[in-house]
Write a protein that holds these residues in place. Structure first.
Motif, PDB file in Angstrom:
ATOM      1  N   GLU A  90      32.794  55.025  36.320  1.00  0.00           N
ATOM      2  CA  GLU A  90      33.761  55.790  35.507  1.00  0.00           C
ATOM      3  C   GLU A  90      34.851  54.910  34.922  1.00  0.00           C
ATOM      4  N   ARG A  91      35.121  53.785  35.607  1.00  0.00           N
ATOM      5  CA  ARG A  91      36.225  52.942  35.145  1.00  0.00           C
ATOM      6  C   ARG A  91      35.820  51.474  35.198  1.00  0.00           C
ATOM      7  N   ILE A  92      36.255  50.725  34.184  1.00  0.00           N
ATOM      8  CA  ILE A  92      35.986  49.283  34.144  1.00  0.00           C
ATOM      9  C   ILE A  92      37.324  48.550  34.037  1.00  0.00           C
ATOM     10  N   ARG A  93      37.497  47.581  34.926  1.00  0.00           N
ATOM     11  CA  ARG A  93      38.681  46.712  34.851  1.00  0.00           C
ATOM     12  C   ARG A  93      38.204  45.280  34.800  1.00  0.00           C
ATOM     13  N   PHE A  94      39.077  44.353  34.465  1.00  0.00           N
ATOM     14  CA  PHE A  94      38.698  42.936  34.492  1.00  0.00           C
ATOM     15  C   PHE A  94      39.934  42.082  34.697  1.00  0.00           C
ATOM     16  N   TRP A 138      33.896  44.770  43.282  1.00  0.00           N
ATOM     17  CA  TRP A 138      34.111  43.581  42.459  1.00  0.00           C
ATOM     18  C   TRP A 138      32.768  43.072  41.961  1.00  0.00           C
ATOM     19  N   THR A 139      32.743  42.557  40.758  1.00  0.00           N
ATOM     20  CA  THR A 139      31.560  41.842  40.262  1.00  0.00           C
ATOM     21  C   THR A 139      32.025  40.568  39.566  1.00  0.00           C
ATOM     22  N   THR A 140      31.608  39.428  40.085  1.00  0.00           N
ATOM     23  CA  THR A 140      31.959  38.163  39.430  1.00  0.00           C
ATOM     24  C   THR A 140      31.030  37.984  38.236  1.00  0.00           C
ATOM     25  N   ILE A 141      31.605  37.749  37.065  1.00  0.00           N
ATOM     26  CA  ILE A 141      30.751  37.579  35.883  1.00  0.00           C
ATOM     27  C   ILE A 141      30.632  36.111  35.475  1.00  0.00           C
ATOM     28  N   ILE A 143      34.621  49.434  38.634  1.00  0.00           N
ATOM     29  CA  ILE A 143      34.157  48.051  38.735  1.00  0.00           C
ATOM     30  C   ILE A 143      35.251  47.151  38.206  1.00  0.00           C
ATOM     31  N   THR A 144      35.538  46.084  38.932  1.00  0.00           N
ATOM     32  CA  THR A 144      36.446  45.066  38.382  1.00  0.00           C
ATOM     33  C   THR A 144      35.636  43.798  38.150  1.00  0.00           C
ATOM     34  N   LEU A 145      35.586  43.372  36.892  1.00  0.00           N
ATOM     35  CA  LEU A 145      34.841  42.168  36.520  1.00  0.00           C
ATOM     36  C   LEU A 145      35.745  40.969  36.769  1.00  0.00           C
ATOM     37  N   LEU A 146      35.215  39.976  37.472  1.00  0.00           N
ATOM     38  CA  LEU A 146      36.045  38.843  37.886  1.00  0.00           C
ATOM     39  C   LEU A 146      35.620  37.539  37.249  1.00  0.00           C
ATOM     40  N   GLY A 147      36.597  36.724  36.947  1.00  0.00           N
ATOM     41  CA  GLY A 147      36.369  35.358  36.474  1.00  0.00           C
ATOM     42  C   GLY A 147      37.730  34.707  36.348  1.00  0.00           C
ATOM     43  N   HIS A 174      44.722  48.855  30.910  1.00  0.00           N
ATOM     44  CA  HIS A 174      45.523  47.885  31.668  1.00  0.00           C
ATOM     45  C   HIS A 174      45.030  46.487  31.326  1.00  0.00           C
ATOM     46  N   LEU A 175      45.968  45.592  31.057  1.00  0.00           N
ATOM     47  CA  LEU A 175      45.604  44.211  30.765  1.00  0.00           C
ATOM     48  C   LEU A 175      46.521  43.283  31.550  1.00  0.00           C
TER      49      LEU A 175
END
Ligand code: SF4
Length: 472
Positions: free
Chosen positions: A260-264, A180-183, A226-230, A289-290
């Motif tokens: 390889e993959r980015i989610r948010f 996870w990465t909080t943006i 990575i999943t970008l969080l906010g 995916h949204l």
């Protein structure tokens, strides 16, 4: 005008490092263990990784067994009443253990503590709690923990003022392929039922260079996803006054090696811009995916919720997203039984669920949160009616999810292998780019790899398949 982001000063971070070192001197040789219990969303899960990181640096070891822990920390959530009640029950249950072992440290932190009356209640109802702190001062945990160890009274530090942005807090991430990465922190939207803006403050975006450095490092450490969080990632950057927005960030992350993959998540529909839809379509690593919370299908209820879109706006948005990214999976959040919801309003919700055809949905019964405008509305809907509506909604969504999954039978899809399946250790589990769980047989060497899997069985919540060999 460019707004200066409020970063926690390097001096403050140095000070906390100093307290970590003091803790280390005290804790080394004692073989102390910590156990963190996390409630709520992924942002809280990631905050717990930071709390764990500070404890780990201080020489504590993690334990899954609460009964052997010398330090128990509750990282709380105040979005729903159920989670709050569980915190009270679980903290209360520790009273006899604390009496038997007065050296054990019990801490309570997170969103619930940002509400003054709740923090006061915990301190007075459970005087054996050693430490109470909020979300805005999480980085001060080492100093507060040391104070709690040395004090006979409960140490309480909950800051009212808007939180600052803290960089370089030690973080102990869950092992695996995803991080996870909080943006950004906070929310400006004030949906009428939601407590988040009151406890997490206004939107504050991290600097792009800090986010990119962090993700580059995660790629070097072997994380693949990575999943970008906010609370609302779609408004990333708007608080800074610069013109570097979320779609710019996605395009820059897409260029980083290793990942390889980015989610948010999460995306407020009113802020899903054309630039973002284009970036999602263009960037190879951004998954199809949204998660796009609709919350209700009735315009009357959406207005009462202060969501700032109509069902027609939402449906148009879904069309635009599907035109740009035809295979995208859509998921959502839905609240049933908002004050004043009539049967007709609820039928509008069922109708939009059918029209959109979500891949899955998180569904909840409305839970009034003190301090929010909706909590002051008259709620005339009987709780049995709400439960019955929820059951109808779940039944409909399960049917749609299963139908969507059935369409995948015999198709071959890319899976990022996460590890052994939770329900069957003989099998591996992973996710499609569309965020569907797939269980399949395969060698443990595949963990962390991208593999092609043919789907052989479809259920409502997961799929089963087999690895496609190169000769197929
Ligand atoms: S967008 Fe609405 S529901 Fe989401 S965190 Fe902000 S106020 Fe709460």
């Amino acid at each position: 005008m460019e707004r200066k982001q409020v970063l926690v000063s390097p001096e403050e971070l140095e000070k906390q490092k100093h307290y970590i070192n003091i803790l280390k001197q005290r804790v080394s040789d004692l073989n102390l263990k910590y156990h963190i219990i996390t409630y709520g969303c992924q942002m809280n899960v990631h905050d717990s990784e930071k709390l764990a990181g500070m404890l780990y640096e201080a020489g504590y070891q993690e334990t899954d067994n609460e009964h052997e822990a010398d330090l128990i920390l509750f990282n709380t959530c105040c979005v729903r009443e159920n989670a709050e009640l569980r915190v009270y029950g679980n903290v209360g249950a520790l009273k006899s253990r604390k009496q038997a072992n007065p050296n054990m440290i019990i801490g309570v932190c997170g969103c619930m503590m940002q509400q003054k009356e709740v923090a006061d209640y915990i301190a007075s109802r459970f005087p054996f709690v050693d430490l109470i702190f909020g979300t805005h001062n999480l980085h001060r945990f080492p100093q507060l923990l040391l104070q709690a160890i040395d004090s006979n009274n409960t140490v309480v530090e909950v800051l009212d003022e808007q939180g600052s942005i803290v960089e370089h807090v030690p973080t102990k991430r869950a092992e695996g392929v995803s991080a996870w990465t909080t943006i950004m922190y906070g929310c400006n939207n004030f949906c009428s039922y939601c407590i988040v803006p009151y406890v997490r403050g206004r939107e504050r975006s991290r600097r792009p260079e800090d986010i990119l450095d962090e993700i580059r490092e995660l790629g070097q450490k072997g994380y693949k996803e990575i999943t970008l969080l906010g609370q609302n990632v779609n408004s990333y950057g708007k608080d800074t006054g610069n013109d570097y927005l979320f779609h710019d960030l996605l395009r820059d992350i897409d260029k980083l090696p290793g990942i390889e993959r980015i989610r948010f998540m999460t995306s407020h529909p009113k802020d899903l811009s054309t630039g973002l839809i284009e970036a999602m379509a263009d960037c190879d690593k951004v998954c199809e995916h949204l998660h796009l919370p609709i919350q209700a299908g009735s315009n009357r209820i959406l207005k009462a919720m202060n969501r700032k879109y109509t069902r027609e706006d939402y449906l148009r948005l879904v069309d635009r997203v599907r035109t740009a990214i035809p295979d995208i999976a859509l998921t959502t959040d839905i609240i049933v039984g908002f004050p004043g919801e009539t049967e007709k309003d609820f039928l509008d919700t069922l109708d939009i669920v059918k029209q959109v055809g979500y891949d899955s949905a998180f569904t909840f019964i409305y839970s009034p949160r003190t301090g929010t405008p909706a909590a002051r509305l008259q709620d005339q809907t009987d709780s049995e009616v709400k439960k019955e509506r929820l059951a109808r909604l779940i039944e409909l969504q399960n049917r749609i999810s299963k139908d969507k999954n059935l369409k995948l039978l015999n198709s071959v899809t890319e899976i990022l292998v996460e590890g052994p399946s939770k329900n069957n250790s003989e099998m591996l589990t992973g996710r499609t780019r569309t965020n569907k769980i797939v269980n399949f047989t395969g060698s443990k060497d595949l963990i962390g790899e991208l593999v092609q899997v043919r789907i052989r069985e479809a259920k409502s919540w997961s799929l089963e398949g087999e690895v496609v060999t190169q000769d197929e």
